[in-house]
Every structure is written in C-alpha cells, then in structure tokens.
Design an enzyme around this catalytic site. Structure first.
Site: not given
Ligand code: GLP
Length: 246
Positions: A76, A145, A147, A152
């Site tokens: 992404d 959440n 995702h 989402e």
């Molecule tokens: C972002 C990314 C996700 C990732 C998420 C969790 O939203 N788009 O791909 O999994 O963050 O990140 P973290 O590992 O910092 O909790």
C-alpha cells in the site's frame, strides 16, 4: 466448511520477544529467496516489520541471502503525498530495506498514490503483479481494527487493488508518522484482500497489547468482512508470528 467456503487453519507461532519474532519472520524470506532467487515478495510497512527488515539486512550483509533477482510489490501507499515525504511508504521501504541490500531498482514496485489518475494505477498494479507471475511470499502487519494492507473493515473480500478511505482510528494510529492529524492522508491505495489471498504463502507479524483485540478476533476463527484479517482463514498457507500479546 462454512457454507461453500473452505476454512483452513492458520498456524500460530509465539515468539519469546520482538527480536525473536523478527528473526523468525526474516527466516521465511531468507528461505524463500534461497529456494527461489527470483521470488516475487509482497512487502508491508508499519512499526512491526522494522525488526524483520533489520534481520534481513543483517542476513544479506553476512552473505546468507541475495536480493539480486528478487521482485517486490508493496501492499500500500498513501495518496496525495510525494514519494520523498518521510511518512510515505516509498521512503520507509528505501530506509528500512532497499538501500541496504542488492535489489535492482527496476524490480521494486509500490502502488502509486501520487498520480493524476489513481484509479488507472490500481488496474496497472494488478497487471504488474500478474505479469510477474503472482506473489510467492506475502508479509503482512495488522491494524488495531484488523486491517491488512489498508483494507479497512467492510472492504469486500473480492476487492483487488483499490483506493480506500482511511478510518478515523487508522488515521489516528498513523499520526505518529506525521506532524499533526490533519497531515495524515484521508485515502490510500492498497492491494485488495483478493490480491493478498492470491499470494502463495503469507506471513503475518503482530506484536504488543494494542493488537490484543485483533489477535483474539483472529484466533476465534470467525470469518467476517467486519474484520478484514479474518479473510486469511480462507487461505491455505498463513503463519501468524506474534509476541507480547498473551
Ligand atoms: C499501516 C499499514 C499496515 C500495517 C499497519 C500496522 O496502517 N498500512 O500495512 O499493518 O499500519 O502497523 P504497525 O505495525 O505500526 O502497528
């Protein structure tokens, strides 16, 4: 079976600590590249995979793995910020992995969020993944959440690469990477759930108390579009590596 949906069982690996999680996760990628040097890797961003990337860089420097023939596709990217913005995923990937290993720039792919026609770029991204032969090993983190990528809650499991509106909770969670909440983009471009499920093998890393609810939901086995990561129950080869949650 749930109706005509084939349920599979996720494999869970509990790591002693974050360093061990990172080592176990990195080992999946080292093994993949050693078995198939021209592997197509799906990559993720966020805080959780940072240690895994550090381990991969160490393995590369120690001559245990080469990225020379690897092809990568990131999950992404935000829309509306430039690729050199310190909070962009282009920047994250360069800093955490690409500039430290021998990957060829022409083999690196991230969705393009900062283009005149983002919709056209979603179609182009799917085509590129298909042309590369599909993803061999996909890395995932998970949002609080549930995702995956930026899919989402309520994103259809049939979605391919798409533009998505970020929820307030995701924008708040990701505010730490920006000066202020208003600077966090409202939209992102993300591989869809279907794109993710097309990967041959998937590794999900999750760490820390903030992910407890998501961890419990994933463990429950319930499949629902309310909780995007539950789509992983429909895939045959998913390993969840977790630490500091239970
Ligand atoms: C972002 C990314 C996700 C990732 C998420 C969790 O939203 N788009 O791909 O999994 O963050 O990140 P973290 O590992 O910092 O909790």
């Amino acid at each position: 079976m749930i109706g005509d949906i084939k349920m599979t069982s996720l494999k869970f690996i509990k790591a002693e600590n974050y360093e061990e999680l990172s080592k176990i996760g990195a080992a999946f990628f080292v093994q993949q590249l050693n078995e198939k040097p021209a592997s197509v890797l799906g990559l993720a961003t966020g805080g959780t995979p940072e240690g895994l990337y550090k381990q991969l860089v160490t393995s590369y420097k120690q001559g245990e793995v080469s990225f020379e023939n690897a092809v990568t596709f990131n999950l992404d990217e935000y829309t509306g910020i430039t690729e050199d913005n310190a909070a962009s995923y282009h920047h994250y990937m360069a800093e955490n992995l690409f500039k430290h290993v021998n990957i060829q720039a022409s083999n690196i792919n991230l969705p393009k969020g900062n283009v005149a026609d983002p919709e056209a770029s979603t179609v182009a991204y799917e085509a590129l993944i298909a042309q590369a032969g599909g993803i061999d090993l996909q890395l995932l983190g998970i949002g609080v959440n549930g995702h995956i990528g930026f899919n989402e809650p309520h994103t259809p499991f049939t979605a391919t690469t798409t533009i998505i509106e970020l929820t307030p909770s995701t924008r708040e969670a990701n505010q730490i990477y920006f000066d202020k909440l208003e600077d966090v983009p409202t939209h992102a471009i993300t591989m869809g759930i279907k794109t993710i499920l097309n990967a041959k093998k998937i590794v999900l890393v999750m760490s820390g108390e903030s992910k407890r609810k998501a961890f419990e939901q994933l463990r429950s086995g319930k499949v629902s579009e309310d909780f995007p990561a539950s789509a992983l129950h429909l895939h045959e080869d998913v390993t969840v590596i977790y630490t500091d949650i239970d």
